[in-house]
Design an enzyme around this catalytic site. Sequence first.
Site, PDB file in Angstrom:
ATOM      1  CE  LYS A 187      21.466 -12.946 -36.364  1.00 47.08           C
ATOM      2  NZ  LYS A 187      20.451 -13.787 -37.034  1.00 47.08           N
TER       3      LYS A 187
ATOM      4  CG  ASP B 104      14.474 -12.549 -39.526  1.00 50.52           C
ATOM      5  OD1 ASP B 104      14.649 -13.771 -38.837  1.00 50.52           O
ATOM      6  OD2 ASP B 104      14.499 -11.347 -38.855  1.00 50.52           O
TER       7      ASP B 104
ATOM      8  NE  ARG C 191      23.758 -38.393 -14.183  1.00 53.28           N
ATOM      9  CZ  ARG C 191      22.391 -38.726 -14.724  1.00 53.28           C
ATOM     10  NH1 ARG C 191      21.870 -38.368 -15.799  1.00 53.28           N
ATOM     11  NH2 ARG C 191      21.932 -39.677 -13.976  1.00 53.28           N
TER      12      ARG C 191
ATOM     13  CD  GLU D  32      18.287 -11.263 -39.625  1.00 50.89           C
ATOM     14  OE1 GLU D  32      18.606 -12.170 -39.159  1.00 50.89           O
ATOM     15  OE2 GLU D  32      17.972 -10.201 -39.280  1.00 50.89           O
TER      16      GLU D  32
ATOM     17  CE  LYS E 198      18.236 -18.298 -32.248  1.00 51.31           C
ATOM     18  NZ  LYS E 198      16.713 -17.994 -32.360  1.00 51.31           N
TER      19      LYS E 198
END
Length: 282
Positions: free
Chosen positions: A165, A216, A98, A195, A133
Amino acid sequence: MPLTYDIVREPLTTFLTEDVGTGDLTDSILTPRRVVGTFTAKTAGVVAGIALPACLGRILETDDLVYQPAVADGEMVAAGTTLATITGDVAHLLKIERTALNLMQRMSGIATATQQAVTALNDPTIQILDTRKTAPGLRLFDKYAVRCGGGVNHRMGLFDLAMLKDNHLATITDLPAAVQILRTAIGPSKRIEVEVRTLTELQAAIAANVDIIMFDNQTPEAVAYWATLTPSNIQTEASGGITLSNLPQFRGSNVTAISLGYLTNTVVNMDISFNLMHSADN
């Protein structure tokens, strides 16, 4: 960099311990015998993580497993392709099954999505990048899978590239001055990315002479225009709202890279099965 045993041993040990815990409760009904198991692709896709079953076998500290991969990471395979066979005691194979499948399916799904993005963009002058992410604990594996699909890794974490950012910029009134302070603090070997969302912010980032400027959530037309305004010594990156369907619109936009969060944030696993075929003595 390949996923060698030394690199993956620690996280794989954690993953295996999570699944096996104090022991597989079904071991008591398993008669010790050597069997052959087969990993098979049930859907087409790009393979990633092919070495992991062998690494998991080493963690069990058993010398009875013989692993034979039939394909390589980064290889596109058709549905029905045998990816690998593994021979060993039935209890050992069922312990790693698994964990191996969970990782290989996710990684191959990421590699496949990355390859699809590279193909859809169809512009070798623009890199396809991943982002941060990623699932906690899986960044090493997620980002390796992106490379298997033909993509390029963005920063691994907060430690290898300084990125300012929107939430950083909300606290800064003088970007060039802030960048100078940051360069002094982190040294010349670390790059700085900023950004930007408006032409005013773009001009400030250019004045700050940062290493990378991220456009962005801009249209393909704006990205192409802003790229012409940016000096050639500054790399450019487009990000935000870019999907597989609109990627072709960014072809020829002259940015250095396009980053895609969905590669690792919205993963569709590649379907891979594992089946015990027969006794190894047959």
